[in-house]
Design an enzyme around this catalytic site. Structure first.
Site, PDB file in Angstrom:
ATOM      1  N   ARG A  22       1.095  -1.049  -0.095  1.00 50.76           N
ATOM      2  CA  ARG A  22      -0.116   0.092   0.098  1.00 50.76           C
ATOM      3  C   ARG A  22       0.887   1.202   0.065  1.00 50.76           C
ATOM      4  O   ARG A  22       1.760   1.190   0.505  1.00 50.76           O
ATOM      5  CB  ARG A  22      -0.816  -0.088   1.204  1.00 50.76           C
ATOM      6  N   GLU A  31      -2.118   7.940  -4.258  1.00 54.12           N
ATOM      7  CA  GLU A  31      -2.538   7.358  -5.437  1.00 54.12           C
ATOM      8  C   GLU A  31      -3.973   7.839  -5.506  1.00 54.12           C
ATOM      9  O   GLU A  31      -4.808   8.190  -4.879  1.00 54.12           O
ATOM     10  CB  GLU A  31      -2.352   5.978  -5.508  1.00 54.12           C
ATOM     11  N   HIS A  84      -1.217   0.411  -9.647  1.00 59.63           N
ATOM     12  CA  HIS A  84      -1.999  -0.539  -8.595  1.00 59.63           C
ATOM     13  C   HIS A  84      -2.653  -1.449  -9.290  1.00 59.63           C
ATOM     14  O   HIS A  84      -3.978  -1.766  -9.403  1.00 59.63           O
ATOM     15  CB  HIS A  84      -2.772   0.229  -7.795  1.00 59.63           C
TER      16      HIS A  84
HETATM   17  C1  DGY Z   1      -6.371  -5.492  -2.647  1.00 60.73           C
HETATM   18  O1  DGY Z   1      -6.967  -6.404  -2.926  1.00 60.73           O
HETATM   19  O2  DGY Z   1      -6.012  -5.118  -1.531  1.00 60.73           O
HETATM   20  C2  DGY Z   1      -5.507  -4.975  -3.913  1.00 60.73           C
HETATM   21  O3  DGY Z   1      -4.474  -4.121  -3.495  1.00 60.73           O
HETATM   22  C3  DGY Z   1      -6.460  -4.129  -4.636  1.00 60.73           C
HETATM   23  O4  DGY Z   1      -7.051  -3.006  -4.066  1.00 60.73           O
END
Ligand code: DGY
Length: 332
Positions: free
Chosen positions: A243, A272, A290
């Site tokens: 993240r 982001e 992402h």
């Molecule tokens: C998740 O599933 O956490 C991925 O990063 C997509 O948001």
């Protein structure tokens, strides 16, 4: 049940039509077929009168929203990461929260490994150079990067995805695997993965390729900043598929610019989809929007699991991946 007795649910983002169709026999569905994120105020307004919501990793579910939406009973996310959901607040409000673990493990591990390899072998940097018409001759060290096979792979966050990356490194590429995690794996799991547990600083000093997969929380905010980057080898790479905010992006951009580490691969960013502009100015970086879990079958499976959770949560069933199952136990 007649149409007007069905609970109302809100689907906050454009999804696969067949997944939304699975909800329709059970619920009156308010489907927001859009890709742009909602403000907290818009989400609050739209959830009025809703018993459930199907969201992604972007919609903030917090105490003020739960206070304002007293009819809400279930919030089901298609993401595995749930830092956008205040789970204790959901529990306090009697709202069941679910995420989508498991279905994206291998796809996300594939991507993490690919991003790490692209970073180590300077794939996008060399492609940009080639497309710019700068390839005039061969030279002995043209875009020479670092080897992946046989190198030390360091993983921060040894959950399902971290372990799947470890398997790829150890079994496929003969890498020496080390990891750091909040809690150490049982000895037999470490042995099966061929993974050594190290303290964070020890890991940073030793690693050739660092892959970060740890969930974001207050405890992991800026886990990797200037001081941690300084511990890494100048030849090391860093890949973040966890993240934004786990890595201090400004400090990373500076470290890349000063070549304190060799290169980075980032799929996630602080703030982001806005990026720290300094990241765009350094060449030794691979940037993706992402997409680590983005294969079509996997994205469909993630949405499907969220729908399954929502249907179960509001029709007296057992949602397979509840984050706070005690809410259901209390409902009896
Ligand atoms: C998740 O599933 O956490 C991925 O990063 C997509 O948001």
């Amino acid at each position: 049940m007649s149409a007007d007795q069905r609970p109302r649910v809100f689907v906050a983002r454009r999804l696969f039509p067949e997944v939304v169709d699975r909800l329709r026999p059970h619920f009156e569905v308010d489907y927001r077929e859009a890709d742009d994120p909602m403000t907290a105020e818009a989400l609050m307004a739209r959830l009025q009168g809703c018993a459930g919501a199907l969201i992604a990793g972007t919609e903030p579910i917090n105490a003020p929203l739960l206070d304002a939406c007293p009819q809400l009973r279930a919030v089901c996310s298609m993401a595995v990461g749930f830092n956008n959901i205040d789970v204790p607040a959901c529990t306090a409000h009697g709202v069941l929260a679910t995420n989508a673990p498991g279905v994206l493990t291998e796809t996300t591990a594939d991507f993490g490994f690919a991003l790490m390899m692209a970073t180590a072998r300077r794939i996008t940097e060399s492609e940009h150079w080639l497309r710019a018409g700068r390839w005039l001759h061969w030279s002995v060290d043209l875009f020479a990067g670092s080897d992946v096979h046989g190198a030390t792979l360091g993983i921060i966050g040894m959950g399902r995805i971290g372990q799947a990356i470890a398997r790829r490194g150890a079994l496929g590429f003969g890498m020496k695997v080390a990891y750091h995690n909040r809690s150490r794996l049982p000895a037999e799991e470490e042995a099966a993965l061929g993974a050594r547990y190290l303290g964070l600083h020890e890991l940073l000093r030793e690693v050739d390729h660092l892959v970060i997969v740890v969930p974001y929380s207050q405890q992991t905010h800026h886990l990797i900043g200037a001081a941690e980057l300084d511990l890494m080898k100048p030849t090391a790479t860093l890949t973040n598929i966890a993240r934004g905010g786990v890595v201090d992006d400004a400090a990373l951009a500076q470290a890349l610019k000063a070549r304190r580490i060799a290169a980075a691969g980032l799929d996630v960013f602080e703030g982001e989809p806005q990026l720290n502009p300094a990241l765009l100015e350094v060449p030794n970086i691979v940037l993706t929007p992402h997409i680590a879990s983005a294969s079509l079958p996997t994205r469909r499976a993630m949405a499907d699991l969220a729908a399954t959770n929502l249907i179960a949560a509001l029709t007296g069933g057992a949602p397979p991946t509840a984050l706070n199952p005690e809410v259901l136990e209390r409902r009896g």
